[in-house]
Motif scaffolding. Structure first.
Motif, PDB file in Angstrom:
ATOM      1  N   THR A 102       0.823  -1.213   0.000  1.00 25.39           N
ATOM      2  CA  THR A 102       0.000   0.000   0.000  1.00 25.39           C
ATOM      3  C   THR A 102       0.853   1.257   0.000  1.00 25.39           C
ATOM      4  O   THR A 102       0.668   2.147  -0.817  1.00 25.39           O
ATOM      5  N   GLY A 103       1.786   1.335   0.925  1.00 33.25           N
ATOM      6  CA  GLY A 103       2.647   2.500   1.041  1.00 33.25           C
ATOM      7  C   GLY A 103       2.019   3.606   1.871  1.00 33.25           C
ATOM      8  O   GLY A 103       0.792   3.674   2.025  1.00 33.25           O
ATOM      9  N   ALA A 104       2.846   4.472   2.412  1.00 32.82           N
ATOM     10  CA  ALA A 104       2.383   5.607   3.210  1.00 32.82           C
ATOM     11  C   ALA A 104       3.538   6.591   3.355  1.00 32.82           C
ATOM     12  O   ALA A 104       4.702   6.244   3.154  1.00 32.82           O
ATOM     13  N   GLU A 105       3.199   7.829   3.697  1.00 36.17           N
ATOM     14  CA  GLU A 105       4.242   8.821   3.941  1.00 36.17           C
ATOM     15  C   GLU A 105       5.041   8.450   5.175  1.00 36.17           C
ATOM     16  O   GLU A 105       6.256   8.503   5.188  1.00 36.17           O
ATOM     17  N   ASN A 106       4.336   8.106   6.232  1.00 34.36           N
ATOM     18  CA  ASN A 106       4.987   7.715   7.480  1.00 34.36           C
ATOM     19  C   ASN A 106       4.197   6.599   8.144  1.00 34.36           C
ATOM     20  O   ASN A 106       2.968   6.580   8.085  1.00 34.36           O
ATOM     21  N   ILE A 107       4.915   5.688   8.765  1.00 30.87           N
ATOM     22  CA  ILE A 107       4.294   4.653   9.592  1.00 30.87           C
ATOM     23  C   ILE A 107       5.079   4.587  10.892  1.00 30.87           C
ATOM     24  O   ILE A 107       6.315   4.600  10.885  1.00 30.87           O
ATOM     25  N   GLY A 108       4.366   4.540  11.995  1.00 34.70           N
ATOM     26  CA  GLY A 108       5.005   4.383  13.293  1.00 34.70           C
ATOM     27  C   GLY A 108       4.324   3.278  14.071  1.00 34.70           C
ATOM     28  O   GLY A 108       3.092   3.164  14.048  1.00 34.70           O
ATOM     29  N   VAL A 109       5.116   2.460  14.747  1.00 34.35           N
ATOM     30  CA  VAL A 109       4.569   1.373  15.566  1.00 34.35           C
ATOM     31  C   VAL A 109       5.327   1.333  16.891  1.00 34.35           C
ATOM     32  O   VAL A 109       6.559   1.359  16.916  1.00 34.35           O
ATOM     33  N   ILE A 110       4.579   1.278  17.983  1.00 31.47           N
ATOM     34  CA  ILE A 110       5.152   1.098  19.316  1.00 31.47           C
ATOM     35  C   ILE A 110       4.496  -0.121  19.950  1.00 31.47           C
ATOM     36  O   ILE A 110       3.268  -0.217  19.994  1.00 31.47           O
ATOM     37  N   VAL A 111       5.315  -1.056  20.422  1.00 37.59           N
ATOM     38  CA  VAL A 111       4.828  -2.198  21.192  1.00 37.59           C
ATOM     39  C   VAL A 111       5.340  -2.011  22.614  1.00 37.59           C
ATOM     40  O   VAL A 111       6.548  -1.836  22.825  1.00 37.59           O
ATOM     41  N   MET A 112       4.439  -2.035  23.580  1.00 37.05           N
ATOM     42  CA  MET A 112       4.800  -1.673  24.949  1.00 37.05           C
ATOM     43  C   MET A 112       4.181  -2.641  25.951  1.00 37.05           C
ATOM     44  O   MET A 112       3.105  -3.211  25.708  1.00 37.05           O
ATOM     45  N   ASP A 113       4.868  -2.827  27.062  1.00 44.93           N
ATOM     46  CA  ASP A 113       4.288  -3.529  28.204  1.00 44.93           C
ATOM     47  C   ASP A 113       3.519  -2.493  29.003  1.00 44.93           C
ATOM     48  O   ASP A 113       4.118  -1.605  29.626  1.00 44.93           O
ATOM     49  N   PRO A 114       2.170  -2.567  29.032  1.00 48.33           N
ATOM     50  CA  PRO A 114       1.386  -1.526  29.698  1.00 48.33           C
ATOM     51  C   PRO A 114       1.535  -1.534  31.214  1.00 48.33           C
ATOM     52  O   PRO A 114       1.109  -0.590  31.885  1.00 48.33           O
ATOM     53  N   ASN A 115       2.135  -2.585  31.754  1.00 50.76           N
ATOM     54  CA  ASN A 115       2.269  -2.707  33.204  1.00 50.76           C
ATOM     55  C   ASN A 115       3.641  -2.293  33.722  1.00 50.76           C
ATOM     56  O   ASN A 115       3.940  -2.477  34.901  1.00 50.76           O
ATOM     57  N   SER A 116       4.482  -1.734  32.855  1.00 46.44           N
ATOM     58  CA  SER A 116       5.798  -1.284  33.302  1.00 46.44           C
ATOM     59  C   SER A 116       6.326  -0.098  32.509  1.00 46.44           C
ATOM     60  O   SER A 116       7.281   0.548  32.932  1.00 46.44           O
ATOM     61  N   ASN A 138       8.840   3.516   9.082  1.00 47.59           N
ATOM     62  CA  ASN A 138       9.145   3.065   7.726  1.00 47.59           C
ATOM     63  C   ASN A 138      10.421   3.703   7.190  1.00 47.59           C
ATOM     64  O   ASN A 138      10.880   3.364   6.108  1.00 47.59           O
ATOM     65  N   HIS A 139      11.007   4.622   7.964  1.00 48.66           N
ATOM     66  CA  HIS A 139      12.261   5.259   7.546  1.00 48.66           C
ATOM     67  C   HIS A 139      13.407   4.629   8.326  1.00 48.66           C
ATOM     68  O   HIS A 139      13.772   5.094   9.405  1.00 48.66           O
ATOM     69  N   SER A 140      13.968   3.576   7.790  1.00 54.15           N
ATOM     70  CA  SER A 140      15.085   2.900   8.455  1.00 54.15           C
ATOM     71  C   SER A 140      16.387   3.199   7.712  1.00 54.15           C
ATOM     72  O   SER A 140      16.380   3.570   6.538  1.00 54.15           O
ATOM     73  N   PHE A 141      17.502   3.047   8.407  1.00 47.69           N
ATOM     74  CA  PHE A 141      18.805   3.300   7.801  1.00 47.69           C
ATOM     75  C   PHE A 141      19.831   2.360   8.423  1.00 47.69           C
ATOM     76  O   PHE A 141      19.645   1.856   9.537  1.00 47.69           O
ATOM     77  N   ASP A 142      20.906   2.128   7.690  1.00 47.98           N
ATOM     78  CA  ASP A 142      21.950   1.197   8.128  1.00 47.98           C
ATOM     79  C   ASP A 142      22.828   1.871   9.173  1.00 47.98           C
ATOM     80  O   ASP A 142      23.497   2.866   8.890  1.00 47.98           O
ATOM     81  N   LEU A 143      22.827   1.340  10.376  1.00 46.21           N
ATOM     82  CA  LEU A 143      23.616   1.927  11.456  1.00 46.21           C
ATOM     83  C   LEU A 143      25.115   1.841  11.195  1.00 46.21           C
ATOM     84  O   LEU A 143      25.891   2.600  11.778  1.00 46.21           O
ATOM     85  N   ASN A 144      25.537   0.927  10.329  1.00 42.08           N
ATOM     86  CA  ASN A 144      26.947   0.820   9.987  1.00 42.08           C
ATOM     87  C   ASN A 144      27.372   1.828   8.921  1.00 42.08           C
ATOM     88  O   ASN A 144      28.569   2.028   8.703  1.00 42.08           O
ATOM     89  N   TYR A 171       0.516   0.176  19.381  1.00 38.71           N
ATOM     90  CA  TYR A 171      -0.053   1.399  18.827  1.00 38.71           C
ATOM     91  C   TYR A 171       0.492   1.583  17.415  1.00 38.71           C
ATOM     92  O   TYR A 171       1.712   1.652  17.209  1.00 38.71           O
ATOM     93  N   VAL A 172      -0.407   1.650  16.450  1.00 36.20           N
ATOM     94  CA  VAL A 172      -0.044   1.760  15.033  1.00 36.20           C
ATOM     95  C   VAL A 172      -0.579   3.073  14.465  1.00 36.20           C
ATOM     96  O   VAL A 172      -1.748   3.400  14.655  1.00 36.20           O
ATOM     97  N   VAL A 173       0.273   3.809  13.782  1.00 36.06           N
ATOM     98  CA  VAL A 173      -0.129   5.040  13.099  1.00 36.06           C
ATOM     99  C   VAL A 173       0.288   4.939  11.642  1.00 36.06           C
ATOM    100  O   VAL A 173       1.451   4.636  11.342  1.00 36.06           O
TER     101      VAL A 173
END
Length: 802
Positions: free
Chosen positions: A296-310, A319-325, A607-609
């Motif tokens: 599908t594609g999008a300008e921006n996508i953000g995802v956070i997975v969290m433990d709600p109890n801590s 969706n904007h990733s880069f090579d850390l090396n 949480y997905v945006v």
């Protein structure tokens, strides 16, 4: 006159005193003594020099050969929560040549040619290029040549250097070990005639990232430049002081016996960091984001997975990733044309920006949860109230539309959340009141820093409305219209971390945990020296309120707008969100779903945006809901979350799920308003928002922050019907019904949009999957919009005058 006789002179005229001669004699004596003294001193100095020549030579040699040498520290590592190393720090050795020494007249013949030949052969360099480098830096003593060497390469170099400088002895030793060893040829011996010197090995540590792009926004990267070693973005920047150590030193000094003593002060290595990230969860999230971008594609996508109890973040990705090396390789991520339109700084800022932390946006209907929570906590509602939704509500002359233009009919509080009813939320916010609403927003962290231990979080204090704004920010005043629009998440701004942390506090029973990405700090021996366990910042709501909302959020998935988020085998709960971006007339949408599992015992929140999906008709929360479903179906088993009583069917493929979700009608979306003032008002809103958005961008030091929805624009938001239509009809569940029955109900609904309905009928109301019925319904809505055009324009003018 009487004359007295002359008195005789007491001085004998024959006596002659030679004063000048006497002075001359004394000065001569003094000069003689001085000469003798100087002669004695010279003799003594000569004796000292003669007797201590050996000591002097030792001192000079020690100064010459043992200049202070830095021993670098090892930077601490970063690990995931299960001990998997996300960084690798290995010792490297850089060859350093001293052109100044090589080119000295008294040593050039002996060293220069031999050293150049040996280095060129060992490093595989062009000999002429090497000579050019040396001669262009003739005064330097620290010229780096070649690529850094590993430990085995270092030993190979030292062996080679010994071989060149002592070929006979080296080859004899080797032949004693291996009789077949051949050694240098005669040609090589001629080539290496002289001494291989003026070369040192500079020791340092090189940082590598074995997983490449994985968790790049969370980890950040480490780099060395201008003799500075610093972390850039992510954990590498936030915990730079923790990860850094202290260099050691190797030097010499003269002791009391005038003997040169070598001293080594060992370095202190940096501490290591155990992050909250789970590599498997992070890999899953990034894989599904890439699938979405490919389908599908999008300008921006953000995802956070969290433990709600801590408050621990298990995964964070965009969706904007880069090579850390190789983070500075812009050509890998931008076309030549794109790079021409940006400066290098703008390109890197955009690439390294963490959308989840640095971008401010209007959250949309996910914020309805907090409005209801505030009203329940303040005793303004009990949860049993009912509201009549006719599709619109007038607030002091400003017409605000519901997500369902034909109206939801009669709804209770649970039904209002399930069907995402704007009208009901406005009524609930009015019951709560402006003062309590402002306190509720502050309590849940909107307009306040989340405390996330990552760089780049912007100041959102100017992105919310308040009762008593400064004189120069009158447009931030929380008036009746702002209260109405803010109640359903349109008109104020936040970032993803803020909303995820606030949502977690609602579902976990009221504890607001500081969101964080670092779990523990370990010293160089591996001992835990600091533990960042769940830090409760404040309490937001009671257990009773949390229980009520957990049940209602489960209903959003089973009965309301979040059907596409259901994960086979698990009881999912959550809230959809659809926010129309600025400028409103562009019809660009930011879609979201914030959900968790299990519904009655939250263990994992996701949480997905999805910002501006690359489709013509963007206004469908299904885009975010289906991405949520795909991610959660993948990660819940790996996190040992036990399935519940939900149906255990197979997971829906991404594209199929999106199409099915849109066709079902059980989602949130936005319809276009065909009113006369829509375009003008949208343009006005965009103009009002630009100042606040630029302030947010500056505070966040992030280009993406310019997408922020300014809180100051909410009055214009309310004036614009286009702005109010942030969500489409949350249609009822009728997939099992026959199309003819659905069509009949749809027609009935179109004719009686303002007629009161029971909550039950709302949940099982009109829905039609046939294209013909869908078109006729939209046509009916458009016609209705047209008839209200005059009224809307009038109310808009009225609001502006106020």
């Amino acid at each position: 006159m009487k004359k007295f006789p002359k008195r005789p002179s007491l001085v004998n005229k024959t006596t002659n005193y030679d004063v000048k001669g006497q002075l001359r004699g004394k000065l001569g004596l003094l000069m003689g003594l001085t000469v003798l003294a100087l002669g004695g001193l010279v003799y003594q100095v000569y004796g000292v020099q003669k007797n201590n020549a050996a000591v002097a030579r030792t001192f000079t040699r020690s100064k010459e050969l043992r200049q202070p040498e830095v021993i670098p520290y090892r930077r601490g590592e970063i690990m995931d929560r299960n001990g998997t190393y996300l960084t690798a720090t290995e010792k490297r050795y850089q060859l350093i040549v001293s052109p100044k020494s090589l080119l000295k007249e008294d040593s050039r013949d002996l060293y220069y040619d031999c050293t150049v030949h040996a280095l060129a052969d060992f490093l595989g360099m062009d000999e002429n290029e090497l000579r050019k480098q040396i001669e262009e830096n003739s005064t330097s003593q620290n010229l780096k040549v070649g690529e850094p060497l590993t430990a085995p390469d270092k030993q190979r170099f030292l062996d080679f250097q010994e071989h060149v400088n002592n070929p006979d002895r080296y080859e004899a030793k080797k032949r004693a070990e291996d009789k077949t060893y051949e050694g240098f040829s005669q040609e090589q011996r001629e080539r290496y005639r002289g001494r291989f010197g003026a070369v040192n090995l500079q020791e340092y540590y090189q940082r590598e990232y074995p997983y490449g792009e994985l968790a790049c926004n969370v980890l950040g990267f480490y780099r060395s430049y201008d003799d500075q070693r610093v972390g850039t973005t992510g954990i590498e920047q936030s915990y730079n002081e923790v990860l850094s150590g202290t260099d050691g030193q190797r030097y010499s000094y003269m002791d009391a016996d005038r003997e040169a003593q070598d001293v080594t002060r060992e370095p202190q290595d940096g501490n290591s960091v155990v992050s909250t990230i789970d590599v498997k969860v992070q890999q899953s999230v990034e894989r599904h984001i890439k699938d979405f971008m490919n389908t599908t594609g999008a300008e921006n996508i953000g995802v956070i997975v969290m433990d709600p109890n801590s408050g621990e973040i298990l995964a964070m990705a965009t969706n904007h990733s880069f090579d850390l090396n190789d983070p500075g390789n812009l050509q890998k991520y931008y076309s030549a044309n794109e790079l021409k339109q940006m400066t290098s700084e703008e390109a890197t800022q955009k690439l390294w920006n963490n959308f989840c932390v640095s971008t401010v946006y209007e959250p949309g209907s996910t914020a309805k949860v907090f409005t209801i929570a505030g009203a329940l906590e303040n005793g303004k509602i009990t949860g049993q109230e009912e509201y009549t939704c006719t599709g619109e509500v007038d607030v002091q002359g400003t017409l605000i539309h519901c997500s369902k233009r034909t109206g939801h009919g009669r709804l209770n509080v649970t039904g209002a959340l399930e069907q995402s009813c704007n009208v009901a939320l406005v009524r609930i916010a009015q019951a709560l009141g402006r003062e309590a609403f402002e306190k509720t927003q502050n309590l849940y962290g909107f307009g306040v820093s989340s405390g996330i231990d990552l760089p780049g979080e912007p100041d959102t204090s100017t992105q919310v409305h308040i009762l008593n704004p400064p004189d120069d920010a009158a447009n931030r005043r929380l008036g009746p219209v702002e209260l109405a629009t803010d109640s359903f998440g349109q008109g104020f701004g936040c970032n993803m971390v803020q909303l995820a942390a606030a949502f977690s506090s609602v579902i976990n029973g009221g504890s607001y945990y500081r969101p964080h990405v670092v779990k523990q700090i370990l010293n160089s021996q591996g001992t835990v020296i600091r533990d960042y366990s769940g830090e409760i910042v404040r309490e937001t709501c009671s257990q009773e309120t949390a229980l009520f909302l957990r049940k209602a959020l489960r209903g959003v998935v089973t009965e309301g707008t979040g059907a596409a988020a259901e994960v086979p085998g698990y009881e999912i709960a959550g809230k959809t969100g659809t926010s129309e971006k600025l400028p409103r007339n562009k019809k660009n949408y930011l879609l979201s779903f914030c959900g968790y599992a299990p519904a009655n015992n939250p263990q994992v929140l996701c949480y997905v945006v999805v910002d501006q999906p690359h489709v013509k008709d963007q206004a469908h929360s299904t885009f975010a809901s289906v991405l949520f479903q795909n991610i959660m179906a993948d990660i819940l088993p790996s996190l040992n979350v036990v399935p519940g009583d939900a149906p255990g069917t197979t997971a829906t493929p991404l594209l199929e799920g999106i199409n099915a979700g849109i066709a079902s009608g059980r989602e949130e979306g936005g319809e276009s308003a065909n009113t006369a003032e829509s375009t003008a008002t949208a343009e006005s809103t965009a103009a009002m928002a630009s100042t606040a958005a630029s302030d947010s961008a500056a505070a966040a030091d992030s280009t993406a922050a310019s997408d922020s929805a300014a809180a100051a624009a909410s009055t214009a938001v309310a004036e614009s019907p286009a702005a109010q239509e942030t969500e489409t009809a949350a249609e009822s569940r009728t997939a099992a019904q026959k199309s003819s029955t659905a069509a009949a109900k749809s027609g009935s609904s179109s004719k009686s949009g303002k007629t009161s309905k029971s909550t039950k009928s709302t949940k099982s109301g009109s829905s039609s999957k046939s294209n013909k019925t869908s078109k006729s319904t939209k046509s009916g809505n458009s016609a209705k919009n047209a008839t209200k055009s005059g009224k809307s324009s009038k109310s808009g003018s009225s609001s502006k005058k106020k």
